[in-house]
Scaffold this motif. Structure first.
Motif, short mmCIF file in Angstrom:
data_model
loop_
_atom_site.label_atom_id
_atom_site.label_comp_id
_atom_site.label_asym_id
_atom_site.label_seq_id
_atom_site.Cartn_x
_atom_site.Cartn_y
_atom_site.Cartn_z
N GLU A 78 9.99 14.87 -59.49
CA GLU A 78 9.47 15.55 -60.69
C GLU A 78 10.30 15.07 -61.86
O GLU A 78 11.33 14.40 -61.67
N THR A 80 11.48 16.98 -64.77
CA THR A 80 12.32 17.88 -65.56
C THR A 80 13.82 17.60 -65.38
O THR A 80 14.58 17.55 -66.35
N GLU A 118 -0.86 13.24 -53.33
CA GLU A 118 -0.46 11.88 -52.98
C GLU A 118 1.05 11.81 -52.90
O GLU A 118 1.75 12.70 -53.39
N ASP A 125 4.54 14.83 -68.58
CA ASP A 125 5.58 15.85 -68.55
C ASP A 125 6.07 16.11 -69.97
O ASP A 125 6.44 15.16 -70.67
N ARG A 259 5.90 29.68 -58.55
CA ARG A 259 6.37 28.31 -58.65
C ARG A 259 7.33 27.99 -57.51
O ARG A 259 8.02 28.84 -57.00
N TYR A 263 14.53 26.35 -60.68
CA TYR A 263 15.13 26.45 -62.02
C TYR A 263 14.41 27.40 -62.96
O TYR A 263 14.90 27.69 -64.04
N TYR A 264 13.26 27.91 -62.58
CA TYR A 264 12.49 28.70 -63.54
C TYR A 264 13.12 30.05 -63.87
O TYR A 264 13.71 30.71 -63.02
N ALA A 281 -4.42 23.64 -58.87
CA ALA A 281 -3.47 23.61 -60.00
C ALA A 281 -3.37 22.19 -60.58
O ALA A 281 -2.97 21.26 -59.89
N LEU A 282 -3.80 22.06 -61.83
CA LEU A 282 -3.73 20.75 -62.48
C LEU A 282 -2.43 20.62 -63.28
O LEU A 282 -2.03 19.53 -63.65
N TYR A 288 13.13 27.24 -68.19
CA TYR A 288 14.26 27.02 -67.28
C TYR A 288 15.52 27.13 -68.12
O TYR A 288 16.17 26.16 -68.43
P1 HAM Z 1 4.84 21.04 -60.10
O1 HAM Z 1 4.03 22.29 -60.09
O2 HAM Z 1 5.61 20.70 -58.89
O3 HAM Z 1 5.83 21.18 -61.35
O4 HAM Z 1 3.92 19.81 -60.47
C1 HAM Z 1 3.09 19.85 -61.61
C2 HAM Z 1 1.71 19.29 -61.29
O5 HAM Z 1 1.86 17.99 -60.71
C3 HAM Z 1 0.94 20.08 -60.23
O6 HAM Z 1 0.24 21.14 -60.83
C4 HAM Z 1 0.01 19.03 -59.69
O7 HAM Z 1 -1.13 18.88 -60.54
C5 HAM Z 1 0.82 17.75 -59.78
N1 HAM Z 1 1.37 17.38 -58.48
C6 HAM Z 1 2.46 17.87 -57.86
N2 HAM Z 1 2.64 17.29 -56.66
C7 HAM Z 1 1.62 16.40 -56.50
C8 HAM Z 1 1.23 15.48 -55.48
N3 HAM Z 1 1.94 15.33 -54.37
N4 HAM Z 1 0.12 14.73 -55.67
C9 HAM Z 1 -0.61 14.84 -56.81
N5 HAM Z 1 -0.30 15.69 -57.80
C10 HAM Z 1 0.81 16.46 -57.66
C11 HAM Z 1 6.74 20.21 -61.71
O8 HAM Z 1 6.76 19.09 -61.30
C12 HAM Z 1 7.66 20.67 -62.82
N6 HAM Z 1 8.62 19.60 -63.10
C13 HAM Z 1 6.87 21.05 -64.06
C14 HAM Z 1 7.73 21.47 -65.21
C15 HAM Z 1 8.07 20.71 -66.26
N7 HAM Z 1 8.27 22.65 -65.38
C16 HAM Z 1 8.97 22.66 -66.50
N8 HAM Z 1 8.88 21.49 -67.03
#
Ligand code: HAM
Length: 432
Positions: A78, A80, A118, A125, A259, A263-264, A281-282, A288
């Protein structure tokens, strides 16, 4: 075929590119509209950074990280954590603490590949670091929702996107909540999966986002942090909702949004496209407020989100909005009426490109008839044709492919004449 792309990873082929470019361009335009600046951290970070940020007892860290054998490095799961690290390393915390940053790029998680999931996927981000202002919570939520609206995925009211909002509290709220969850879980821990039993000891809140069907059913009646928020954190939440209402954005308060990352604090949210079912979830994000402190910096607030392109593209497909995005063909097809003209065809294509006009030619020594067929099938608006007669007279034939009209043009005037033809065909400069 001997080799295929690794499981859960795929090629983004030329035919896919127009859709990707559209997503990237909408993301960049919106981010800049909100005063966000682009940042591009490396794809590899020290493994410890993710353990410290995302949390040791989380799905991502326990099961999904691609960790290299060399140098305790991990492919970022990710964005962040890397952006927070870069913010501290660049000295922003001291010099200009409020930073609105964005990045677009690949993330890696060793998940079971399935529709919408995937192992290499792309996120847009956005991170606003250095402030506790609740307007920023509303702003990033609005930015994320606007991204989908701009692409034609409309608001919930018209059956499209749903904004689900919750607060995770922070500080004393979290401690009280942990206690409440522990007390609620304790009597029937025996009915839970092995992972939950381990997590009960090590990070009790993560029991609540177990993916096991039986555990999920049991979790339906869990205590909700929302009900025990401190007055200060409740006020923050109400302000976020107020600011959202002020700009005409509806939200659904959903205490089930917890979530999966540690960190949230306070505001958390997700944007769902319900037609995609379990993986709807898109976008996910939230505050944080202590991550910078936990990474060794000052205790400054931050809020952000990440949008996944995989799910976004599935939603666009579901709505029939992908078909309109076609790759642009080269503007000119340069054809040789005789194999003896191969050299000059190459020169002509180069001349056109020097003038900023995209051009292709045949490299399979096909007949003029086949070349003209290819020019038509390829959708090139103009063809330039040269044969021995044209060569002798110092001209080329310039053909409008849609009308089939063709006229000789002096070779030195070719680029100008083609440019005029292309400009005439464009609907208008502002729409181009
Ligand atoms: P997350 O919910 O883990 O948050 O991922 C955000 C979005 O990334 C998900 O809603 C989904 O659409 C997409 N996503 C996650 N994993 C996959 C995967 N394996 N394949 C395809 N799409 C995926 C975060 O990543 C946090 N860093 C968000 C954040 C930013 N919070 C604060 N700042």
């Amino acid at each position: 075929m001997a080799f295929r792309a690794a499981r859960g990873m795929r090629d983004i082929l030329p035919g896919d590119i127009p859709a990707w470019e559209r997503l990237e361009s909408v993301a960049r335009t919106l981010a800049r509209l909100h005063g966000c600046r682009e940042i591009r951290p490396p794809l590899l970070e020290e493994t410890e950074l993710f353990i410290r940020s995302v949390g040791e007892v989380t799905d991502i860290v326990e099961k999904e990280m691609f960790t290299l054998q060399k140098g305790s490095l991990t492919l970022r799961p990710e964005g962040t954590a890397g952006i927070a690290r870069a913010y501290l390393q660049a000295g922003f915390a001291r010099q200009a603490p409020v930073q609105k940053l964005f990045t677009i790029g690949p993330m890696f998680r060793y998940e079971r590949p399935q529709k919408g999931r995937e192992r290499q996927f792309t996120q847009f981000d956005v991170e606003c670091l250095g402030s506790l202002d609740p307007r920023l919570d509303a702003e990033v939520i609005h930015l994320a929702a606007s991204f989908f609206e701009e692409l034609g995925i409309e608001r919930a009211r018209s059956g499209g996107l749903e904004l689900r909002l919750n607060s995770m509290g922070e500080g004393a709220d979290r401690e009280r909540y942990r206690e409440a969850v522990r007390a609620w879980l304790a009597p029937d821990m025996a009915r839970r999966c092995e992972l939950c039993r381990a997590r009960f000891e090590r990070n009790v809140l993560r029991v609540l986002d177990c993916k096991n069907e039986d555990c999920r059913r049991l979790n339906a009646g869990a205590p909700r942090i929302f009900d025990i928020l401190s007055p200060e954190n409740r006020a923050h939440f109400e302000l976020v909702r107020q600011h959202l209402a002020d700009i005409g954005r509806d939200s659904i308060v959903d205490p089930g949004i917890v979530r999966g990352l540690d960190y949230y604090t306070r505001t958390v949210f997700e944007l769902h496209f319900p037609a995609l079912g379990a993986r709807s979830a898109l976008c996910g994000g939230g505050r944080y407020d202590h991550l910078l402190r936990d990474l060794g910096g000052p205790d400054l607030g931050a809020v952000g989100f990440a949008i996944g392109f995989t799910g976004t593209l599935l939603a666009l497909e579901e709505l029939g909005l992908l078909a309109s995005l076609e790759p642009e063909p080269a503007q000119v097809y340069v054809a040789a009426a005789d194999p003896g003209c191969a050299r000059v065809v190459f020169e002509l294509a180069t001349e056109l490109r020097r003038a900023g006009i995209s051009a292709v030619y045949d490299s399979e020594e096909r007949s003029l008839k086949s070349q003209m067929k290819a020019a038509g099938a390829g959708g090139h608006p103009v063809a330039v044709i040269v044969g021995p007669d044209e060569l002798a007279q110092g001209v080329v034939q310039v053909r409008r492919m849609d009308k089939g009209e063709q006229s000789p043009v002096r070779r030195e005037d070719m680029a100008r004449s083609v440019a005029e033809l292309l400009a005439r065909d464009k609907p208008s400069a502002s729409l181009a």
